[in-house]
Scaffold this active site. Structure first.
Site, short mmCIF file in Angstrom:
data_model
loop_
_atom_site.label_atom_id
_atom_site.label_comp_id
_atom_site.label_asym_id
_atom_site.label_seq_id
_atom_site.Cartn_x
_atom_site.Cartn_y
_atom_site.Cartn_z
N HIS A 176 1.00 -1.31 0.08
CA HIS A 176 -0.01 0.02 0.07
C HIS A 176 1.02 1.25 -0.17
CE1 HIS A 176 -3.19 2.83 1.50
NE2 HIS A 176 -2.41 3.35 1.90
N GLU A 177 1.88 1.24 0.87
CA GLU A 177 2.89 2.56 0.96
C GLU A 177 3.35 2.61 -0.28
OE1 GLU A 177 2.22 4.59 3.00
OE2 GLU A 177 1.08 3.17 4.33
N HIS A 201 1.57 4.46 -3.07
CA HIS A 201 1.49 5.80 -2.71
C HIS A 201 2.68 6.40 -3.36
CE1 HIS A 201 -2.12 6.77 -0.40
NE2 HIS A 201 -1.48 5.91 0.69
#
Length: 323
Positions: free
Chosen positions: A130-131, A134
């Protein structure tokens, strides 16, 4: 669609900033406000990563000091087609993680010691994916710009009370007072709307990168429960950084409403389950074994404690370096 929506919200934020400049000093004030915003964003562009990492006293780790954690990020980065980011740990019992950096070539990901204690290996892989999403979407830069503009709007709104009552002010004192209330509120709403939009997109891409959205869904549930009972004092003292985390680190911020920096966790989990169904992933594939970080060596005194003291959607399932 997400890109267009974000661009529109950023344009609204910039227009609001310039409007307050016009309120203070007419056309010349609007021009000055524009250049002030540009200068602040240039500063944030080059320094945002160092600022947030310093705020949480994050310390960099490598293959020697945290081999499993570092190796996980490396493999996920390769799967996403990203350069290897810098990898950090920060001391906090609250389970959470964030990404920062102006672009994929100058990115960093950070996880709390608490999240390494709480999550399984697969769940942690979902969080770090998820990071990295980003980073791939350049959300870290977008959110830095919106945070900078939101803070500047609040500052200008206060200045308007003292300097916005001259002959160039088209609204008068009543308008100035209204602006002092409405402008910061509007800026905060725009910032939060951008953050919520970005989180759903990063969840979807994170599920693709790790290969199983259910891992991330399970992680979000655990982090949400953990954050309800474990507070992050540094985050409470620096609420402007809340939007950077995978789940809002502030107490009492779990509602999916206009004033939340993150979508409702249950809604995110539901979306991930739908994505998993489309990918043919089944719920029984998520491990419940807690992640066991590597211990720092005696020579690595600068490395933080590891927690004991406090794509395209068609990738195969993620196999970490522990396999």
């Amino acid at each position: 669609m997400n890109f267009v929506r974000t661009a529109m919200l950023l344009a609204a934020m910039t227009a609001l900033f310039m409007g307050i400049g016009y309120l203070i000093g007419g056309q010349s004030g609007m021009v000055i406000a524009f250049f002030v915003a540009a200068a602040m964003n240039v500063f944030s562009y080059w320094n945002s990563d160092r600022m947030v990492l310093s705020t949480y006293r994050a310390q960099e780790v490598d293959e020697r000091t945290a081999p499993e954690y570092y190796g996980m990020v490396r493999e996920l980065s390769e799967r996403a087609g990203l350069p290897m980011p810098k990898v950090y740990l920060y001391e906090s019992p609250q389970p959470n993680a964030f990404a920062t950096g102006r672009n994929p070539q100058n990115a960093a990901v950070a996880a709390s010691t608490g999240i390494l204690q709480m999550l399984s290996r697969e769940e942690l892989a979902g969080v770090m994916a998820h990071e990295l999403a980003h980073v791939q979407h350049r959300d870290t830069l977008t959110m830095t710009i919106t945070a900078t503009l939101a803070g500047a709007i609040s500052m200008l709104a206060n200045f308007a009370f003292f300097f916005g009552r001259g002959r160039d002010n088209p609204l008068g004192i009543v308008g100035v007072l209204l602006m002092m209330i409405v402008a910061p509120l509007a800026a905060a709403l725009v910032q939060m709307a951008i953050s919520r939009t970005r989180e759903y997109s990063a969840d979807m891409r994170g599920g693709e990168i790790c290969g199983n959205p259910l891992w991330l869904a399970s992680a979000l549930e655990k982090i949400h429960r953990g954050n309800e009972v474990i507070h992050n004092e540094r985050a409470e003292r620096n609420p402007a950084t809340a939007h950077m985390f995978i789940i809002n680190p502030l107490s009492g911020q779990n509602m999916d409403n206009l004033f939340s920096t993150h979508p409702n966790t249950a809604n995110r989990i539901a979306a991930l389950h739908e994505q998993a169904a489309r990918m043919g992933r089944t719920p029984n594939r998520t491990s419940t074994e807690p992640f066991q970080p590597a211990k720092a060596t005696r020579k690595s005194r600068s490395v933080p404690n590891t927690g004991r003291d406090t794509g395209n959607g068609n990738e195969p399932p993620f196999k970490g370096p522990w396999s």
